[in-house]
Design a protein around this motif. Structure first.
Motif, PDB file in Angstrom:
ATOM      1  N   ASP A  67      33.472  -5.755   5.058  1.00 57.20           N
ATOM      2  CA  ASP A  67      34.701  -6.195   5.724  1.00 57.20           C
ATOM      3  C   ASP A  67      35.870  -6.304   4.750  1.00 57.20           C
ATOM      4  O   ASP A  67      36.997  -5.915   5.077  1.00 57.20           O
ATOM      5  CB  ASP A  67      34.464  -7.535   6.416  1.00 57.20           C
ATOM      6  CG  ASP A  67      33.463  -7.422   7.558  1.00 57.20           C
ATOM      7  OD1 ASP A  67      33.318  -6.302   8.100  1.00 57.20           O
ATOM      8  OD2 ASP A  67      32.830  -8.445   7.901  1.00 57.20           O
ATOM      9  N   ASP A  68      35.615  -6.833   3.544  1.00 56.21           N
ATOM     10  CA  ASP A  68      36.711  -6.969   2.591  1.00 56.21           C
ATOM     11  C   ASP A  68      37.215  -5.614   2.113  1.00 56.21           C
ATOM     12  O   ASP A  68      38.412  -5.432   1.860  1.00 56.21           O
ATOM     13  CB  ASP A  68      36.274  -7.834   1.406  1.00 56.21           C
ATOM     14  CG  ASP A  68      35.014  -7.285   0.754  1.00 56.21           C
ATOM     15  OD1 ASP A  68      34.328  -6.454   1.385  1.00 56.21           O
ATOM     16  OD2 ASP A  68      34.717  -7.672  -0.389  1.00 56.21           O
ATOM     17  N   GLN A  71      39.301  -3.955   4.986  1.00 57.46           N
ATOM     18  CA  GLN A  71      40.635  -4.512   5.167  1.00 57.46           C
ATOM     19  C   GLN A  71      41.590  -4.149   4.038  1.00 57.46           C
ATOM     20  O   GLN A  71      42.791  -4.405   4.147  1.00 57.46           O
ATOM     21  CB  GLN A  71      40.540  -6.033   5.288  1.00 57.46           C
ATOM     22  CG  GLN A  71      39.798  -6.499   6.530  1.00 57.46           C
ATOM     23  CD  GLN A  71      39.610  -7.997   6.571  1.00 57.46           C
ATOM     24  OE1 GLN A  71      40.066  -8.709   5.660  1.00 57.46           O
ATOM     25  NE2 GLN A  71      38.952  -8.494   7.616  1.00 57.46           N
ATOM     26  N   SER A  72      41.065  -3.563   2.966  1.00 55.07           N
ATOM     27  CA  SER A  72      41.929  -3.163   1.860  1.00 55.07           C
ATOM     28  C   SER A  72      42.636  -1.851   2.194  1.00 55.07           C
ATOM     29  O   SER A  72      42.392  -1.229   3.226  1.00 55.07           O
ATOM     30  CB  SER A  72      41.104  -3.020   0.580  1.00 55.07           C
ATOM     31  OG  SER A  72      40.144  -1.982   0.722  1.00 55.07           O
TER      32      SER A  72
END
Length: 244
Positions: A67-68, A71-72
């Motif tokens: 997820d991280d 989202q980048s």
């Protein structure tokens, strides 16, 4: 006298008859191999038919972008890489366990799942369309392939931490129809082309590949001590003859 000469001219030698028989056999094998490839493509291109009532058959596990990372700003970039190296594993339950022997006892351990390696052929294949930026995230490595059972050159993704495993139910929504006549003909051709002698003829005339068993025997013969001893003795004999 002329009739005798005409009779002898029409008689074929043993070598000529054997050559004709061999060519006829190769022609027959080539025809059946071509038909087998056509049937294989027909079976592959059969359209899928949707089921009235989809059902679940175990579970499937695959990689997804974290997820991280998603989202980048490089989220779409790594999703594109994952589509090319993702792997899928199926199991009857969510645990994905396998039996393993430890100290004489059988225990259950988790099945390991890795990202796909890119072979040297696929690395240069235009269909993959690997851009220069994507190639920077792969490293060249010589590893053992358990499927082909040989050591080869592969390209491995260097940052697998960007992906994580996810498990979801494996839903069967479509099925492929079965043509009995097609399957019967394909099975008969596959049985014929799978014979030992036919495989050798196919490798030599159709596929243009060498005999792997012969190459393995030659490599083992070169590495053997007996062959090396014979080579040394022959060299010594040649040197002794030169001195004479």
């Amino acid at each position: 006298m002329e009739n005798d000469n005409l009779l002898f001219s029409r008689l074929r030698s043993v070598r000529s008859r054997k050559r004709t028989i061999r060519k006829d056999v190769e022609k027959q094998i080539r025809t059946k191999y071509k038909r087998s490839r056509e049937l294989w493509k027909i079976r592959r291109d059969l359209p899928l038919i949707p089921l009235d009532k989809p059902y679940q058959k175990g579970f499937v596990r695959f990689f997804v972008v974290r997820d991280d990372v998603k989202q980048s700003k490089d989220g779409d970039f790594f999703e594109g890489i994952l589509k090319k190296i993702n792997t899928y594993m199926y199991s009857d339950n969510r645990k994905f366990l396998k039996k393993n022997r430890k100290f004489g006892r059988k225990i259950y351990v988790e099945r390991e799942q890795k990202l796909r390696y890119i072979t040297s052929f696929s690395w240069n294949y235009p269909k993959w369309e690997l851009i220069d930026r994507e190639r920077q995230y792969f490293e060249k490595k010589d590893d053992y392939c358990p499927v082909r059972k040989i050591f080869g050159t592969y390209y491995k993704f260097t940052e697998p931490w960007r992906f994580t495993l996810r498990v979801k139910p494996n839903m069967i929504t479509h099925y492929k129809p079965l043509d009995l006549e097609l399957e019967k003909e394909y099975a008969a051709l596959d049985s014929y082309l799978g014979q030992y002698k036919v495989i050798g003829i196919m490798h030599k005339t159709i596929l243009c590949k060498s005999n792997p068993w012969k190459e393995k025997y030659q490599r083992e013969l070169i590495k053997s001590r007996k062959y090396a001893a014979c080579t040394m003795s022959a060299t010594e004999i040649a040197e002794s003859l030169q001195d004479v």
